[in-house]
Design an enzyme around this catalytic site. Structure first.
Site, PDB file in Angstrom:
ATOM      1  N   PHE A 128       0.853  -1.182   0.000  1.00 59.06           N
ATOM      2  CA  PHE A 128       0.000   0.000   0.000  1.00 59.06           C
ATOM      3  C   PHE A 128       0.894   1.239   0.000  1.00 59.06           C
ATOM      4  O   PHE A 128       1.866   1.309   0.763  1.00 59.06           O
ATOM      5  CB  PHE A 128      -0.929   0.001   1.212  1.00 59.06           C
ATOM      6  N   ASP A 197       1.591  -5.384   8.204  1.00 56.63           N
ATOM      7  CA  ASP A 197       0.454  -4.489   7.987  1.00 56.63           C
ATOM      8  C   ASP A 197      -0.781  -5.369   7.819  1.00 56.63           C
ATOM      9  O   ASP A 197      -0.897  -6.115   6.842  1.00 56.63           O
ATOM     10  CB  ASP A 197       0.696  -3.639   6.736  1.00 56.63           C
ATOM     11  N   TYR A 222     -11.011   1.135  10.393  1.00 62.93           N
ATOM     12  CA  TYR A 222     -12.220   1.537   9.664  1.00 62.93           C
ATOM     13  C   TYR A 222     -12.569   0.627   8.496  1.00 62.93           C
ATOM     14  O   TYR A 222     -13.572   0.867   7.828  1.00 62.93           O
ATOM     15  CB  TYR A 222     -12.128   2.985   9.189  1.00 62.93           C
ATOM     16  N   LYS A 223     -11.791  -0.404   8.240  1.00 62.63           N
ATOM     17  CA  LYS A 223     -12.136  -1.330   7.163  1.00 62.63           C
ATOM     18  C   LYS A 223     -13.009  -2.453   7.724  1.00 62.63           C
ATOM     19  O   LYS A 223     -14.167  -2.234   8.056  1.00 62.63           O
ATOM     20  CB  LYS A 223     -10.864  -1.843   6.491  1.00 62.63           C
ATOM     21  N   ARG A 370     -12.182  -3.714  -7.763  1.00 63.68           N
ATOM     22  CA  ARG A 370     -11.920  -4.451  -6.529  1.00 63.68           C
ATOM     23  C   ARG A 370     -13.211  -4.639  -5.738  1.00 63.68           C
ATOM     24  O   ARG A 370     -13.988  -3.704  -5.559  1.00 63.68           O
ATOM     25  CB  ARG A 370     -10.891  -3.674  -5.699  1.00 63.68           C
TER      26      ARG A 370
END
Length: 411
Positions: A128, A197, A222-223, A370
């Site tokens: 990322f 991560d 928050y995912k 995605r």
């Protein structure tokens, strides 16, 4: 069990599954197929009421007394206990606060203090972007080397100069899953630390940092954890590193006795020393309430449901679209996270056309559509409906509409 390629079969799987009523615990609009929980999780029921109470009662009436009376001071540790269960760690090894980027910075800097004399950190180039940006900043700050590895074989870049190997557990673009245990062993054999991560895995699959002997980790609130936009992140420090770890932003909330107001800094015990400034009470309250949906969840069942959802999506795409799109994500369940990525030259337009039809995914440059399958609230029927919409978008060339030629700021 054979894969159901019709909606009746998908509904039967949902009716027989362990999460058949779990979707009701989320505030999702009727008729929406939400496949973007890997970017922003859905709102769990009860979070709004909990926040309302924190604002009107704890803040509005309790005012500063709520640091004691409402337990605000201990809130990060309470949330850390909830997160710890999902990543195989005790509360004392987890800190909740800051953003993923800030925590990653702290841990990467600390890594070089834990491995003095070593001057290299290893990352893989498809990570990322923020991980790469932060790592480059740390390399400049500490005058150390940032070494990019082959994503297919990160261990090949390890040697006696490497202090830390920093990897993303689930690739944000492809959904490919690294073997955490094997790569952690490889790093340790080279004398290096590993920093994982976990942004795209925690809350969608079991993670056991203790069992794999991980050193450090960061993750997003928050995912899949559904803590709300900009929710606090979490950091993990293995117990064996607690006493020696020194992080670079030594603020008062990471002090062993914040209100002693001493001139000298004494780090708090455990991962609490990762704290710096005052915790965001409202954000931590929302995350704490959101995490309640995991309290009675069997993580092995969660993973099995995730694999079933992603497997059905891939099978339906193969059966109904053939080579009109390319499946980027590994087909073997053990090699993928809880998402499926499709490649198409007009992927952005496809995603926008699907959103117009009530099927929400997202786009990642240059050509990836995605789809994230948050197993707590996505159903097999959602999967069938999403692929049906995808077929209709491509058949009708809806993705080629002029309004999709200009990209939004957030894709």
């Amino acid at each position: 069990m054979s894969t159901p390629l019709d909606r009746a079969g998908a509904l039967a799987l949902d009716a027989a599954g362990p999460f058949r009523s779990r979707r009701d615990r989320f505030l999702l609009p009727d008729g929406l197929v939400y496949l973007d929980g890997n970017s922003l999780g859905a709102l769990p029921r009860g979070v709004d009421e909990r926040l309302h109470a924190a604002i009107t009662q704890e803040w509005g009436h309790g005012l500063i007394g709520s640091w004691n009376d409402a337990g605000w001071m201990d809130l990060p540790r309470r949330v850390a206990g909830r997160v710890g269960r999902l990543v195989g760690a005790d509360a004392g090894s987890v800190h909740v606060g800051d953003s993923t980027s800030v925590l990653l910075f702290k841990l990467l800097v600390a890594s070089f203090g834990l491995r003095p004399g070593r001057r290299v950190m290893v990352l893989e180039p498809t990570t990322f972007p923020t991980d790469g940006y932060v790592a480059a900043g740390v390399a400049e700050l500490l005058d150390v080397e940032l070494r990019w590895c082959d994503p297919a074989d990160p261990a090949a870049s390890l040697d006696e100069d490497v202090a830390v190997l920093a990897l993303t557990h689930v690739d944000f673009r492809s959904g490919a899953l690294y073997d955490m245990a094997a790569l952690t062993r490889a790093a340790h054999e080279a004398g290096a630390l590993v920093c994982w991560d976990l942004c795209h895995s925690t809350g969608a699959m079991p993670v056991d940092l203790t069992a794999v002997d991980a050193d450090l980790a960061v993750g997003c609130g928050y995912k899949y954890l559904n803590g709300g936009p900009g929710a606090p992140a979490f950091g993990y420090v293995a117990p064996r590193h607690h006493a020696a770890l020194r992080q670079p932003i030594t603020g008062w909330m990471g002090h062993a006795q914040p209100f002693a107001m001493t001139l000298d800094y004494e780090p708090a015990p455990g991962a609490a020393r990762l704290a710096s400034g005052t915790p965001s009470v409202l954000a931590q309250t929302a995350l704490d309430a959101a995490l309640e949906v995991f309290d009675d969840v069997d993580l092995a069942e969660l993973r099995a449901h995730s694999e079933s959802l992603t497997g059905l999506f891939i099978d339906l795409v193969d059966a109904r679209l053939g080579d009109r799109v390319g499946v980027v994500t590994p087909r073997e369940p053990r090699l993928r996270g809880s998402q499926v990525s499709l490649r198409h030259d007009d992927a952005y337009g496809i995603v926008q056309a699907l959103i117009a039809r009530g099927v929400v995914g997202d786009f990642r440059t240059p050509d990836v559509a995605r789809f994230g399958f948050a197993p707590l609230y996505v159903t097999h029927a959602d999967v069938f409906d999403a692929v049906q919409a995808l077929v209709e978008v491509l058949d009708g060339e809806e993705h080629l509409r002029p309004e999709y030629a200009v990209r939004n700021a957030v894709t």
